[in-house]
Enzyme design. Structure first.
Site, PDB file in Angstrom:
ATOM      1  CG  ASP A   1      -1.665   1.230   1.426  1.00  8.46           C
ATOM      2  OD1 ASP A   1      -2.340   1.636   0.471  1.00  8.46           O
ATOM      3  OD2 ASP A   1      -1.598   1.840   2.525  1.00  8.46           O
TER       4      ASP A   1
ATOM      5  CG  ASP B   1      -1.955   7.369   0.335  1.00  8.65           C
ATOM      6  OD1 ASP B   1      -1.004   8.020  -0.104  1.00  8.65           O
ATOM      7  OD2 ASP B   1      -3.051   7.262  -0.271  1.00  8.65           O
TER       8      ASP B   1
ATOM      9  N   GLY C   1      -7.515   3.447   3.254  1.00 10.31           N
ATOM     10  CA  GLY C   1      -7.654   2.424   2.219  1.00 10.31           C
ATOM     11  C   GLY C   1      -8.885   2.567   1.332  1.00 10.31           C
TER      12      GLY C   1
ATOM     13  CB  SER D   1      -4.136   7.099  -3.861  1.00  7.87           C
ATOM     14  OG  SER D   1      -3.933   8.431  -4.288  1.00  7.87           O
TER      15      SER D   1
ATOM     16  NE  ARG E   1      -9.903  11.982  -4.588  1.00 11.01           N
ATOM     17  CZ  ARG E   1      -9.417  12.316  -5.788  1.00 11.01           C
ATOM     18  NH1 ARG E   1     -10.071  13.172  -6.553  1.00 11.01           N
ATOM     19  NH2 ARG E   1      -8.271  11.800  -6.224  1.00 11.01           N
TER      20      ARG E   1
ATOM     21  CG  ASN F   1      -3.843  12.387  -5.871  1.00  9.23           C
ATOM     22  OD1 ASN F   1      -3.801  13.198  -6.799  1.00  9.23           O
ATOM     23  ND2 ASN F   1      -4.833  12.370  -4.990  1.00  9.23           N
TER      24      ASN F   1
ATOM     25  CG  ASP G   1      -1.881   2.430   6.445  1.00  7.07           C
ATOM     26  OD1 ASP G   1      -2.205   2.041   5.303  1.00  7.07           O
ATOM     27  OD2 ASP G   1      -2.142   3.565   6.876  1.00  7.07           O
TER      28      ASP G   1
HETATM   29  C1  BG6 Z   1      -5.888   5.483  -0.002  1.00  7.59           C
HETATM   30  C2  BG6 Z   1      -6.008   6.220   1.294  1.00  7.59           C
HETATM   31  O1  BG6 Z   1      -4.568   5.111  -0.198  1.00  7.59           O
HETATM   32  O2  BG6 Z   1      -6.308   6.300  -1.095  1.00  7.59           O
HETATM   33  C3  BG6 Z   1      -7.432   6.726   1.467  1.00  7.59           C
HETATM   34  O3  BG6 Z   1      -5.684   5.366   2.365  1.00  7.59           O
HETATM   35  C4  BG6 Z   1      -7.819   7.578   0.262  1.00  7.59           C
HETATM   36  O4  BG6 Z   1      -7.525   7.477   2.659  1.00  7.59           O
HETATM   37  C5  BG6 Z   1      -7.655   6.766  -1.006  1.00  7.59           C
HETATM   38  O5  BG6 Z   1      -9.166   8.015   0.386  1.00  7.59           O
HETATM   39  C6  BG6 Z   1      -7.988   7.554  -2.275  1.00  7.59           C
HETATM   40  O6  BG6 Z   1      -7.027   8.556  -2.441  1.00  7.59           O
HETATM   41  P1  BG6 Z   1      -7.089   9.716  -3.512  1.00  7.59           P
HETATM   42  O7  BG6 Z   1      -5.678  10.259  -3.534  1.00  7.59           O
HETATM   43  O8  BG6 Z   1      -7.490   9.114  -4.823  1.00  7.59           O
HETATM   44  O9  BG6 Z   1      -8.096  10.707  -3.025  1.00  7.59           O
HETATM   45 MG    MG Z   2      -2.741   3.130   3.589  1.00 10.01          MG
END
Ligand code: BG6
Ligand code: MG
Length: 211
Positions: free
Chosen positions: A9, A11, A46, A116, A49, A118, A170
């Site tokens: 993972d 984040d 995890g 994510s 969004r 991002n 995590d």
């Molecule tokens: C996960 C995070 O890795 O990504 C979550 O643990 C988050 O908290 C999810 O909501 C989506 O992320 P993003 O960057 O697409 O908003």
């Molecule tokens: Mg995480």
């Protein structure tokens, strides 16, 4: 157990962007007058969004339209990306980077499995965009953790069977996803005391002793 690959993972495992997610959601929630704290934030680990926003809105005293929800997600993501813009290679600890190199030297294939959207932006900021053998992220999945799709796609990219991979997480939702997909799981950070995690570690370097 024969481990040939590890899916990490991002984040809260490779870097501390989990704190930035919290800060950005907190600012958005405060602005809207919606109660939000770190305990509620644990449930956002995890999950996507959109699913995160739905959890936050459980404390709202009115309904929000789809258009308003989209605006809130955009606002949160803009705030979040402001935090990301100041990240550098120094945001990866020497423990994480030494461990990743040691695992690669052992011949293991290494991938990212993150909900994510991002992911690539973050990996590029911390200098790891070209490091991993595979990247499975929020841009290629239709269901986020606890659904195992992101990890199944990561194993597919690595061309490994799920049962030959560790998932390092995590998030409780991430451990649930690993279990649902038939992966071996390692809980760290917030998931280090989660009973469904097959292995529980307090420090990233402990992964080396498990392979
Ligand atoms: C996960 C995070 O890795 O990504 C979550 O643990 C988050 O908290 C999810 O909501 C989506 O992320 P993003 O960057 O697409 O908003
Ligand atoms: Mg995480």
């Amino acid at each position: 157990m024969e481990i040939k690959g590890i899916i990490f993972d991002l984040d809260g495992v490779i870097c501390s962007t989990d704190e930035y997610h919290y800060q950005a959601w907190k600012k958005m929630a405060d602005h809207e007058g919606i109660y939000f704290d770190r305990k509620i934030n644990e449930r956002l680990r995890g999950v996507s969004r959109a699913a995160s926003l739905e959890i936050i809105l459980e404390k709202a005293d009115r309904q929000y339209s789809d258009e308003e929800k989209l605006e809130m997600m955009t606002k949160k993501n803009d705030l979040y990306k402001e935090f990301l813009s100041s990240m550098t290679e120094r945001d990866v600890s020497s423990e994480v980077s030494d461990t990743l190199n040691a695992l690669r030297a052992k011949g293991l294939k290494l991938a990212i499995g993150s909900s994510s959207q991002n992911t690539k932006l973050i990996l590029s900021r911390i200098g790891l965009l070209d490091f991993f053998d595979g990247i499975s992220d929020g841009t290629i999945i239709s269901q986020s953790k606890p659904n195992p799709e992101v990890f199944i796609k990561a194993a597919g990219i690595l061309q490994l069977r799920n049962e030959n991979c560790f998932v390092v997480e995590d998030a409780e939702a991430g451990i649930d996803a690993a279990v649902a997909g038939g992966f071996h799981s390692i809980g760290i950070g917030s998931a280090s005391s989660y009973d469904k995690a097959e292995y529980k570690i307090n420090s990233f370097k402990e992964i080396i002793d498990l392979v």
